[in-house]
Design an enzyme around this catalytic site. Structure first.
Site, mmCIF file in Angstrom:
data_model
loop_
_atom_site.group_PDB
_atom_site.id
_atom_site.type_symbol
_atom_site.label_atom_id
_atom_site.label_comp_id
_atom_site.label_asym_id
_atom_site.label_seq_id
_atom_site.Cartn_x
_atom_site.Cartn_y
_atom_site.Cartn_z
ATOM 1 N N TYR A 164 0.843 -1.194 0.000
ATOM 2 C CA TYR A 164 0.000 0.000 0.000
ATOM 3 C C TYR A 164 0.883 1.250 0.000
ATOM 4 O O TYR A 164 0.494 2.301 -0.494
ATOM 5 C CB TYR A 164 -0.938 -0.017 1.206
ATOM 6 C CG TYR A 164 -2.151 0.863 1.057
ATOM 7 C CD1 TYR A 164 -3.062 0.662 0.021
ATOM 8 C CD2 TYR A 164 -2.394 1.898 1.956
ATOM 9 C CE1 TYR A 164 -4.174 1.464 -0.113
ATOM 10 C CE2 TYR A 164 -3.511 2.703 1.830
ATOM 11 C CZ TYR A 164 -4.396 2.481 0.800
ATOM 12 O OH TYR A 164 -5.501 3.280 0.665
ATOM 13 N N LYS A 171 -2.891 8.439 3.363
ATOM 14 C CA LYS A 171 -4.073 8.250 4.201
ATOM 15 C C LYS A 171 -3.811 8.706 5.639
ATOM 16 O O LYS A 171 -4.729 9.210 6.307
ATOM 17 C CB LYS A 171 -4.514 6.783 4.183
ATOM 18 C CG LYS A 171 -5.062 6.308 2.850
ATOM 19 C CD LYS A 171 -6.303 7.081 2.407
ATOM 20 C CE LYS A 171 -6.933 6.468 1.169
ATOM 21 N NZ LYS A 171 -8.092 7.257 0.663
#
Length: 264
Positions: A164, A171
Site C-alpha cells: 500500500y 491516508k
C-alpha cells in the site's frame, strides 16, 4: 429504494460528490443512497475517459451539475465551487470526498523507493485535496447554517499494509487533516468525518498489487469472517452525513467487518 433507507432524510439537501468513476465506485454507492433519500447532487469527474460514465450515472439521479475537476488546481476548484454555488442557490449541505491517487509503480515495489515527486503527488491528490475542498465548501455551508463533509480513508494509514506504500502515508495525512478540519470548521456547525472501509472491488482497488490477498485475509481474520460491499459503506456514509450524526465529528467509522480491531 433500499429497504434500509430512511425516506426523505436528505430532502432539500444539496451535495457535491467527488470521485465517482463508474457504477462500482464507493462514491457512486454513497451518491445513490443520498439521492434515494432525497438529496440533490452535483458531481465532478477527472478526465475525458470517465466523463461519459459519470454523466450517465449523474443523469440517473437527476443531477443539475456535472463538471470536470482537477483537485491539484486551485483555479479549477474555485471554478467548480462557483458552479456549485450557482446550481444550488449559494449553499451546500453535503460534501463527499472520495479522491485518491498514487502511481501504479509505487503500489507494487518498496515504499523506500518512492521518488520525491510521486510522493508529493500522492499526498497532494489524496490528502491536500480534502483541505482545499473543505476551504472552498466552508462559506457555502455556512450560509446553510452548517454542513457535513465525508472522506474515505483506509487502515493502511494506521498500520503498514504491504504494497500500500505511499498511499498509506497519504491516508495518514488525510486522517490527521480530518481532525484539524473538524476543529477549524466546528464553530460553523460543519462536521468532518471519515470512513475506513475494508477492501471493496473498485477501479482504484485494481491498481493495488495483491488486492485479492487483502480480501482473503480480511475474510479469514475479521470477527465477521466476510468482506464488505460498497452499499455497506453507503449506509454508514448516509448516517454520518445526516442529522442523526449531528454530534459526530473528527471521527473515523470503520466498515470492515471488524478487521481493524484484530492483532493477528
Amino acid at each position: 429504494m433500499l429497504a434500509s433507507a430512511v425516506a426523505g432524510r436528505f430532502s432539500g439537501k444539496h451535495g457535491l460528490v467527488l470521485g465517482v468513476a463508474n457504477k462500482r465506485s464507493i462514491a457512486w454507492a454513497i451518491a445513490r443512497r443520498l439521492a434515494e433519500e432525497g438529496a440533490t447532487l452535483a458531481f465532478t469527474f477527472q478526465g475525458e475517459r470517465i466523463e461519459g460514465a459519470v454523466r450517465e450515472l449523474a443523469a440517473s439521479v437527476g443531477s443539475p451539475l456535472v463538471t470536470a475537476c482537477d483537485v491539484r488546481s486551485d483555479e479549477d476548484l474555485e471554478r467548480v465551487f462557483a458552479e456549485v454555488a450557482e446550481a444550488f442557490g449559494g449553499g451546500l449541505d453535503l460534501l463527499v470526498h472520495s479522491v485518491a491517487f498514487a502511481a501504479a509503480e509505487d503500489l507494487a515495489g518498496r515504499f523506500t523507493d518512492t521518488p520525491r515527486e510521486r510522493f508529493w503527488l500522492a499526498l497532494d491528490v489524496s490528502a491536500y485535496s480534502l483541505v482545499a475542498c473543505a476551504r472552498a465548501a466552508e462559506p457555502l455551508m455556512a450560509t446553510r447554517g452548517g454542513g457535513a463533509i465525508l472522506t474515505m480513508t483506509y487502515l493502511g494509514g494506521e498500520r503498514a499494509v504491504p504494497r500500500y506504500n505511499v498511499m498509506g502515508v497519504a491516508k495518514a495525512a488525510l486522517d490527521a487533516s480530518v481532525r484539524y478540519l473538524a476543529w477549524d470548521l466546528g464553530s460553523k456547525n460543519i462536521r468532518v468525518n471519515a470512513i475506513s472501509a475494508g477492501p471493496v472491488r473498485t477501479l482504484a482497488a485494481r491498481s493495488i498489487a495483491g488486492f485479492p490477498t487483502m480480501e482473503a485475509i480480511v475474510e479469514e481474520r475479521s470477527p465477521l469472517h466476510r468482506n464488505i460491499e460498497a452499499d455497506d459503506v453507503a449506509a454508514a456514509a448516509a448516517y454520518l452525513l445526516s442529522e442523526e450524526a449531528r454530534n459526530v465529528t473528527a471521527t473515523t467509522l470503520y466498515v470492515d467487518a471488524g478487521y481493524h480491531a484484530m492483532g493477528m
